[in-house]
Design an enzyme around this catalytic site. Structure first.
Site, mmCIF file in Angstrom:
data_model
loop_
_atom_site.group_PDB
_atom_site.id
_atom_site.type_symbol
_atom_site.label_atom_id
_atom_site.label_comp_id
_atom_site.label_asym_id
_atom_site.label_seq_id
_atom_site.Cartn_x
_atom_site.Cartn_y
_atom_site.Cartn_z
ATOM 1 N N LYS A 14 -47.598 16.535 3.515
ATOM 2 C CA LYS A 14 -48.813 17.334 3.733
ATOM 3 C C LYS A 14 -48.477 18.813 3.913
ATOM 4 O O LYS A 14 -47.487 19.141 4.568
ATOM 5 C CB LYS A 14 -49.483 16.805 5.013
ATOM 6 N N LYS A 16 -45.837 13.776 15.855
ATOM 7 C CA LYS A 16 -45.661 15.001 16.663
ATOM 8 C C LYS A 16 -44.657 14.785 17.785
ATOM 9 O O LYS A 16 -43.893 15.698 18.114
ATOM 10 C CB LYS A 16 -47.003 15.455 17.251
ATOM 11 N N LYS A 56 -48.946 23.609 9.014
ATOM 12 C CA LYS A 56 -48.661 24.871 9.717
ATOM 13 C C LYS A 56 -47.218 24.906 10.214
ATOM 14 O O LYS A 56 -46.614 25.969 10.311
ATOM 15 C CB LYS A 56 -49.556 24.983 10.958
HETATM 16 N N1 AQP Z 1 -52.841 19.668 4.196
HETATM 17 C C1 AQP Z 1 -54.117 19.546 4.521
HETATM 18 N N2 AQP Z 1 -55.035 19.221 3.566
HETATM 19 C C2 AQP Z 1 -56.362 19.100 3.875
HETATM 20 N N3 AQP Z 1 -56.840 19.291 5.135
HETATM 21 C C3 AQP Z 1 -55.957 19.624 6.102
HETATM 22 N N4 AQP Z 1 -56.097 19.874 7.413
HETATM 23 C C4 AQP Z 1 -54.896 20.165 7.960
HETATM 24 N N5 AQP Z 1 -53.943 20.092 7.025
HETATM 25 C C5 AQP Z 1 -54.567 19.770 5.855
HETATM 26 C C6 AQP Z 1 -57.390 19.869 8.104
HETATM 27 O O1 AQP Z 1 -57.571 21.124 8.731
HETATM 28 C C7 AQP Z 1 -58.382 20.934 9.903
HETATM 29 C C8 AQP Z 1 -57.792 21.677 11.055
HETATM 30 O O2 AQP Z 1 -56.551 21.142 11.370
HETATM 31 P P1 AQP Z 1 -55.818 21.420 12.734
HETATM 32 O O3 AQP Z 1 -56.142 22.709 13.305
HETATM 33 O O4 AQP Z 1 -55.933 20.249 13.611
HETATM 34 O O5 AQP Z 1 -54.415 21.607 12.211
HETATM 35 P P2 AQP Z 1 -53.395 20.551 11.902
HETATM 36 O O6 AQP Z 1 -53.966 19.300 11.328
HETATM 37 O O7 AQP Z 1 -52.571 20.436 13.127
HETATM 38 O O8 AQP Z 1 -52.735 21.378 10.779
HETATM 39 P P3 AQP Z 1 -51.360 21.100 10.306
HETATM 40 O O9 AQP Z 1 -51.051 22.076 9.271
HETATM 41 O O10 AQP Z 1 -51.237 19.668 9.973
HETATM 42 O O11 AQP Z 1 -50.531 21.460 11.610
HETATM 43 P P4 AQP Z 1 -49.196 20.812 12.074
HETATM 44 O O12 AQP Z 1 -48.153 21.369 11.202
HETATM 45 O O13 AQP Z 1 -49.092 21.276 13.492
HETATM 46 O O14 AQP Z 1 -49.356 19.334 11.938
HETATM 47 C C9 AQP Z 1 -58.491 19.434 10.123
HETATM 48 O O15 AQP Z 1 -59.769 19.011 9.669
HETATM 49 C C10 AQP Z 1 -57.422 18.861 9.234
HETATM 50 O O16 AQP Z 1 -57.766 17.577 8.757
#
Ligand code: AQP
Length: 343
Positions: free
Chosen positions: A203, A119, A206
């Site tokens: 992965k 990040k 978002k």
């Molecule tokens: N690709 C994924 N597969 C399975 N589980 C996932 N999680 C996130 N991406 C995947 C799970 O979703 C929950 C909430 O996550 P968060 O709100 O912390 O979001 P994040 O991990 O920041 O989501 P992103 O998409 O990965 O965001 P960015 O792009 O900002 O990095 C968690 O339980 C996470 O494991």
């Protein structure tokens, strides 16, 4: 679900209100939250808005995103009568315990966190202190409820290990064996790491600039079908055995998504579709994904049309969460030697 010695079983998990909730968040987290809610265990699910402000954000958009994620929780089947649903910033004990944990966690531990490295990117000097301390806040989120089980996607495994390290160091340093449980990650199911539809080695996320990389929970049936049609695969037909998916990340991802959506093992998906080309498998996957995901968007819109109801759910949830968290934070401060003279 295993027992954590001496502690009542309690499930906690959180999701950031950062928009673009996608199929990975659903299959890796929210769908499993709903499954846990139906078991004989207390469940708390949190919109972690304090985590969302660790990266640059628009304050006007954050309040909407918090209500939108709550609407998504409700639309996916979380029920305020069965689970405590709330947003983190309304329960001050999360932040209070975080400060204590900032003084327990070691800089060397945080330096190893791969999510911070991803990040913060190359310009680490400009990253917020908040994004560096993110996993400490996450440990406080879990432990302020003495939660024993945490359903998360695979990407959160390292942060859960840190939460366990913080809990054991606190218990040991302050001579309070077993005050905090060592929370167990629940990383289960066919889709603990859903991959990008454009690149099966990355992965689903978002923040991916390509909207085609993810299925958003707000996508309509046409968008879902189009994204699956365009998903990256290879020219070979599907294998009949799981070993045949090795080295084929795009194919492995679609099979895992199918298995998780259909609640069946990957082996059963391959037994059904092995030998068939993607031109046959993708339409079947699209039909399944539309059936499972498209109704969520409709229900989300209905909930969002009644923001007062969403706010009431969050207010009630915050009160119930606070009733558990405040005494734990107070006890932790006392154990750590901080003088409490106010009643
Ligand atoms: N690709 C994924 N597969 C399975 N589980 C996932 N999680 C996130 N991406 C995947 C799970 O979703 C929950 C909430 O996550 P968060 O709100 O912390 O979001 P994040 O991990 O920041 O989501 P992103 O998409 O990965 O965001 P960015 O792009 O900002 O990095 C968690 O339980 C996470 O494991």
């Amino acid at each position: 679900m295993g027992e954590t010695v001496g502690h009542e079983r309690r499930v906690f998990s959180g999701v950031q209100p950062t928009g673009n909730l996608h199929l990975g968040n659903y299959l890796g987290a929210v769908k499993r939250f709903v499954e846990m809610q139906e078991q004989d265990v207390q469940t708390l699910y949190c919109v972690v808005d304090l985590h969302a402000i660790t990266m640059p954000y628009d304050p006007r958009a954050l309040r909407h995103a918090t209500r939108e994620l709550t609407a998504a929780f409700l639309a996916c089947g979380l029920d305020p009568a069965k689970s405590i649903l709330f947003n983190q910033s309304q329960v001050p004990a999360h932040a209070e315990l975080t400060w204590l944990f900032n003084c327990v966690a070691r800089i060397g531990w945080l330096n190893r966190m791969t999510q911070f490295k991803d990040k913060a990117g190359k310009n680490r000097e400009a990253a917020s202190v908040g994004i560096y301390a993110y996993p400490v806040l996450m440990a406080a989120d879990i432990l302020v409820y003495k939660a024993t089980h945490v359903p998360v996607g695979e990407d959160q495994k390292q942060h859960l290990e840190l939460a366990r390290d913080i809990a054991s160091k606190f218990n040991l340093d302050f001579g309070a064996p077993d005050f905090f449980p060592l929370p167990e990650p629940m990383i289960e199911g066919a889709a603990t790491r859903v991959m990008s539809l454009r690149d099966g080695t990355k992965k689903m996320s978002k923040s991916d600039p390509s909207d085609l990389s993810r299925i958003n929970l707000t996508d309509d049936a046409d968008a879902i079908a189009q994204k699956i049609r365009k998903a990256q695969t290879d020219p070979e037909p599907l294998p009949s055995e799981e070993e045949g998916l090795e080295g084929r990340p795009g194919a492995a991802n679609l099979v895992a998504i199918y298995a998780a959506l259909a609640d069946m093992p990957k082996a059963a998906v391959l037994a059904e579709f092995g030998g068939q080309p993607f031109s046959a498998f993708k339409p079947a996957l699209a039909e399944l994904a539309v059936a499972k995901v498209a109704p969520i968007a409709g229900r989300m819109r209905e909930h969002l049309a009644d923001p007062a109801h969403i706010d009431a759910v969050l207010a009630d949830g915050a009160e119930r969460a606070e009733a558990i968290a405040a005494p734990v934070a107070r006890d932790a401060y006392e154990i750590a030697g901080l003088l409490r003279t106010r009643r």
